[in-house]
Write a protein that holds these residues in place. Structure first.
Motif, short mmCIF file in Angstrom:
data_model
loop_
_atom_site.label_atom_id
_atom_site.label_comp_id
_atom_site.label_asym_id
_atom_site.label_seq_id
_atom_site.Cartn_x
_atom_site.Cartn_y
_atom_site.Cartn_z
N VAL A 89 0.84 -1.20 0.00
CA VAL A 89 0.00 0.00 0.00
C VAL A 89 0.88 1.25 0.00
N LEU A 90 1.91 1.25 0.84
CA LEU A 90 2.82 2.40 0.90
C LEU A 90 3.59 2.59 -0.41
N SER A 91 3.87 1.48 -1.11
CA SER A 91 4.50 1.60 -2.43
C SER A 91 3.61 2.39 -3.38
N GLY A 92 2.31 2.14 -3.29
CA GLY A 92 1.38 2.88 -4.13
C GLY A 92 1.25 4.34 -3.78
N LEU A 93 1.69 4.70 -2.58
CA LEU A 93 1.64 6.09 -2.13
C LEU A 93 2.97 6.81 -2.30
N ALA A 94 4.03 6.09 -2.69
CA ALA A 94 5.38 6.67 -2.76
C ALA A 94 5.43 7.82 -3.77
N GLN A 95 6.15 8.88 -3.39
CA GLN A 95 6.27 10.06 -4.24
C GLN A 95 7.67 10.28 -4.78
N ASN A 96 8.64 9.49 -4.30
CA ASN A 96 10.01 9.66 -4.77
C ASN A 96 10.78 8.35 -4.60
N PHE A 97 12.03 8.35 -5.05
CA PHE A 97 12.85 7.15 -5.00
C PHE A 97 13.06 6.66 -3.58
N GLU A 98 13.34 7.56 -2.64
CA GLU A 98 13.63 7.17 -1.27
C GLU A 98 12.44 6.47 -0.63
N GLN A 99 11.25 7.00 -0.83
CA GLN A 99 10.05 6.39 -0.25
C GLN A 99 9.79 5.01 -0.88
N MET A 100 9.96 4.91 -2.19
CA MET A 100 9.74 3.63 -2.84
C MET A 100 10.79 2.60 -2.40
N ALA A 101 12.04 3.03 -2.26
CA ALA A 101 13.10 2.11 -1.82
C ALA A 101 12.81 1.56 -0.44
#
Length: 418
Positions: A89-101
């Motif tokens: 779920v948080l992956s779907g909310l990620a706004q940048n590389f750091e959050q997705m990583a």
């Protein structure tokens, strides 16, 4: 409680494995949209799909495998699934590389709970004469999950976008994990031995490896076969760049071949291993040799075939069939080589070796080698490294011959442990 419904448990584990591989592969299925939406360059995307995953998974599969030998396997799976689903779920909310990583790091950590715990449960629920089939059915989740991830990206994802697809899948996982938390696991029975804390358990695993050459050879052969996974990262590039295939067409053909022959390999290999081995550890050790001797020549012939030649597609089918065909027999042999208290830990150790050596290092080696050949004006660099890696896979034949020899010398024809 679980012992009363072994087939139901296996079905649930298969479903969870399918969901896990959908989750794991969706990043690739949505790669054009994700890289554009959160402004990722190729290096960052490669880091997300490779290094982040392998680093997290390889560490946690050892830790969680050790825990699965001490505590409730169902709750470890449920806890891991809850973590990976929340982070999906948080992956779907990620706004940048750091959050997705960070999100994908934790997805990998959660998914590391599944295979060691599931393999330990299957080993408890199915005896040595049926365990290879059960293992094969469980690992059928890989080709199905990978195929469905691309299907979702092209259907549901096209309609609702990558973010909503990630979040929807995460919610489904959260619901299943919550229900699974209440499934009672007796830990293999009241009299079953339990593993030790992490460091003593790892020392015990290393002691078993030193004492059992057959175990070392079987794990080495299993890992070498999985160099085929590293090859798969470059197969489509080879077909498009060097054979002139159309990207969209060949992608669909590869996907269909992966699903069809991956499933046939997993299920057919498991059933065949059980029927041929009939509980014999020696025959279990010999079964991967049969798959290797059939598939490797077909793979090599396919590397030299022209686009459109039946040999090309036969070779591709053989490469998708081979790794899945040995899951049932090899993992049954590996688990049957150690005490009950180490069944999950030894699978965790095997999966760690597989991810680090075959997938991470293997992919880097193939990529670097093909770039070096291209820089030196080699006509077909990808074909060359794929042929070379096929020959490395062939070293698994030697490993399993040594496994057979070691099993015959130490245990003769004793049946696999129940």
């Amino acid at each position: 409680m679980l012992r009363r419904f072994p087939r139901t448990v296996l079905g649930v584990l298969l479903l969870i494995n399918i969901l896990g591989y959908i989750d794991r592969t969706m990043l690739l299925g949505f790669s054009p949209q994700i890289t554009e939406d959160i402004d990722l360059n190729n290096t960052q995307f490669g880091f997300l799909s490779g290094a982040v995953w392998v680093f997290s998974y390889s560490i946690m599969v050892l830790v969680l495998g050790s825990m699965a030998d001490r505590f409730s396997r169902t709750r470890i799976i449920a806890g891991g699934m809850l973590i990976w689903s929340i982070c999906t779920v948080l992956s779907g909310l990620a706004q940048n590389f750091e959050q997705m990583a960070m999100a994908r790091f934790m997805v990998a950590a959660g998914e590391a709970a599944l295979v060691p715990s599931a393999m330990a449960l299957i080993a408890d629920l199915f005896d040595g004469r049926h365990r290879s089939t059960a293992n094969g059915l469980f690992f059928m989740g890989i080709p199905i999950g990978v195929g469905l991830s691309y299907l979702l990206s092209g259907t549901v994802g096209a309609e609702f976008g990558w973010r909503h697809t990630f979040m929807g899948l995460g919610v489904v996982g959260i619901v299943i994990a919550t229900c699974l938390w209440f499934a009672k696991d007796d830990g293999g029975g009241a009299d079953a031995e339990h593993g030790e804390a992490f460091l003593p358990q790892m020392k015990a695993i290393l002691a078993e490896l030193r004492a059992q050459p057959a175990l070392c050879f079987a794990i080495a052969g299993f890992v070498l076969i999985h160099l085929v996974y590293a090859q798969n990262s470059f197969v489509q590039l080879w077909l498009v760049r060097e054979l002139g295939a159309q990207e969209a067409t060949i992608a669909k053909q590869i996907g269909l071949l992966q699903i069809a022959f991956g499933c046939i390999g997993a299920v057919g290999g498991g059933i065949a291993a059980d029927r041929l081995a009939k509980g014999s550890r020696l025959r279990l050790a010999a079964f991967p040799l049969l798959s290797l001797l059939i598939c490797l020549p077909l793979m090599l012939l396919g590397r030299f075939a022209d686009l459109g030649s039946p040999l090309l597609y036969i070779g591709l089918a053989a490469s998708f069939f081979l790794p899945f065909s040995v899951y049932g027999s090899t993992l049954s042999l590996i688990q049957g080589s150690v005490p009950h208290s180490m069944r999950a830990s030894i699978i965790g150790f095997t999966m760690m070796c597989l991810n680090v050596v075959a997938i991470a290092l293997g992919t880097v080696l193939l990529g670097v080698s093909s770039d070096w050949l291209a820089a030196h004006q080699h006509a077909n660099p990808l074909q060359t490294v794929l042929v070379a890696s096929d020959l490395l896979v062939g070293l698994a034949i030697l490993c399993f011959l040594l496994t057979v020899r070691a099993v015959a010398r130490v245990r003769g024809l004793e049946p696999a442990s129940a």
